[in-house]
Design a protein around this motif. Structure first.
Motif, PDB file in Angstrom:
ATOM      1  N   TYR A   1       0.843  -1.197   0.000  1.00 25.14           N
ATOM      2  CA  TYR A   1       0.000   0.000   0.000  1.00 25.14           C
ATOM      3  C   TYR A   1       0.879   1.248   0.000  1.00 25.14           C
ATOM      4  CZ  TYR A   1      -3.465   3.418   1.501  1.00 25.14           C
ATOM      5  OH  TYR A   1      -4.290   4.509   1.578  1.00 25.14           O
ATOM      6  N   LEU A   2       0.730   2.093  -1.018  1.00 25.18           N
ATOM      7  CA  LEU A   2       1.570   3.283  -1.143  1.00 25.18           C
ATOM      8  C   LEU A   2       0.788   4.589  -1.165  1.00 25.18           C
ATOM      9  CD1 LEU A   2       4.118   1.952  -3.802  1.00 25.18           C
ATOM     10  CD2 LEU A   2       4.437   2.145  -1.328  1.00 25.18           C
ATOM     11  N   ASP A   3      -0.498   4.551  -0.930  1.00 24.55           N
ATOM     12  CA  ASP A   3      -1.307   5.777  -1.027  1.00 24.55           C
ATOM     13  C   ASP A   3      -1.506   6.423   0.339  1.00 24.55           C
ATOM     14  OD1 ASP A   3      -2.761   7.832  -2.091  1.00 24.55           O
ATOM     15  OD2 ASP A   3      -4.521   6.630  -2.575  1.00 24.55           O
ATOM     16  N   HIS A   4      -0.423   6.707   1.019  1.00 25.00           N
ATOM     17  CA  HIS A   4      -0.506   7.293   2.358  1.00 25.00           C
ATOM     18  C   HIS A   4      -0.979   8.744   2.335  1.00 25.00           C
ATOM     19  CE1 HIS A   4       1.497   4.162   4.990  1.00 25.00           C
ATOM     20  NE2 HIS A   4       1.442   3.625   3.784  1.00 25.00           N
ATOM     21  N   ASN A   5      -1.008   9.393   1.168  1.00 24.86           N
ATOM     22  CA  ASN A   5      -1.606  10.722   1.103  1.00 24.86           C
ATOM     23  C   ASN A   5      -3.116  10.644   1.255  1.00 24.86           C
ATOM     24  OD1 ASN A   5       0.713  12.184   0.925  1.00 24.86           O
ATOM     25  ND2 ASN A   5       0.607  12.512  -1.270  1.00 24.86           N
ATOM     26  N   ALA A   6      -3.706   9.517   0.869  1.00 26.65           N
ATOM     27  CA  ALA A   6      -5.155   9.349   1.009  1.00 26.65           C
ATOM     28  C   ALA A   6      -5.512   8.967   2.440  1.00 26.65           C
ATOM     29  CB  ALA A   6      -5.663   8.296   0.035  1.00 26.65           C
ATOM     30  N   THR A   7      -4.843   7.964   2.954  1.00 27.18           N
ATOM     31  CA  THR A   7      -5.039   7.532   4.338  1.00 27.18           C
ATOM     32  C   THR A   7      -3.904   6.585   4.706  1.00 27.18           C
ATOM     33  OG1 THR A   7      -6.682   6.774   5.951  1.00 27.18           O
ATOM     34  CG2 THR A   7      -6.483   5.488   3.923  1.00 27.18           C
TER      35      THR A   7
END
Length: 170
Positions: free
Chosen positions: A4-10
């Protein structure tokens, strides 16, 4: 294995956050009650308020808890007639006049900080804005916990942050 690489989303819930939530759920009191259980519940809230104030460089009394940044945006921006830019998050743009110019580098130019809102970091482009003293509101959801923050020294009047961007609950 998926990464999981979308840490800007959550972000995933951190173990420390899970432990704090479990501790809070095990306290039976209503924080508005004056009995021992109520005082215990209120103490948990006030401890969290103090921790967040310290992280932001703010005073405890300046921290208002909401269900998330969208609710915080409505509370901070609703009915204030502030100006913003088209690059702001939808939750912010819903409450402002989108008339601030954005240059080719994604930087926003504002002439009256006291009448404007400006995000500190854009979740899609990564552009960091310079927050001028006296700015009415800044959406700091993307930068809080990732970049240094000194709310008291910044001249900001209000900032929006959200726990789920740095390992807290959604």
């Amino acid at each position: 294995m998926r990464v999981y690489l979308d840490h800007n989303a959550t972000t995933p819930l951190r173990p420390e956050a899970r432990a704090a939530m479990t501790e809070a759920m095990d306290v039976a009191g209503n924080p508005s009650s004056v009995h021992a259980e109520g005082r215990a519940a209120k103490a948990l809230i006030e401890r969290a308020r103090a921790q967040i104030a310290t992280a932001l460089g703010a005073e405890d009394a300046d921290i208002v808890f909401t269900s998330g940044a969208t609710e915080a945006a409505a509370l901070a921006l609703g009915g204030r007639g502030l100006r913003g830019a088209a690059i702001e998050h939808d939750a912010v743009r819903s409450w402002v006049a989108e008339d601030l110019p954005v240059d080719a580098h994604g930087k926003v130019d504002l002439d009256d900080p006291a009448g404007c809102t400006l995000q500190s970091a854009n979740s899609e482009t990564g552009v960091l804005q310079s927050l001028p003293p006296g700015l009415a509101v800044s959406d700091m959801t993307q930068s809080f916990g990732k970049l240094p923050c000194d709310f008291a020294g910044s001249g900001l009047r209000m900032a929006l942050v959200s726990a789920h961007k740095l390992g807290g609950p959604k």
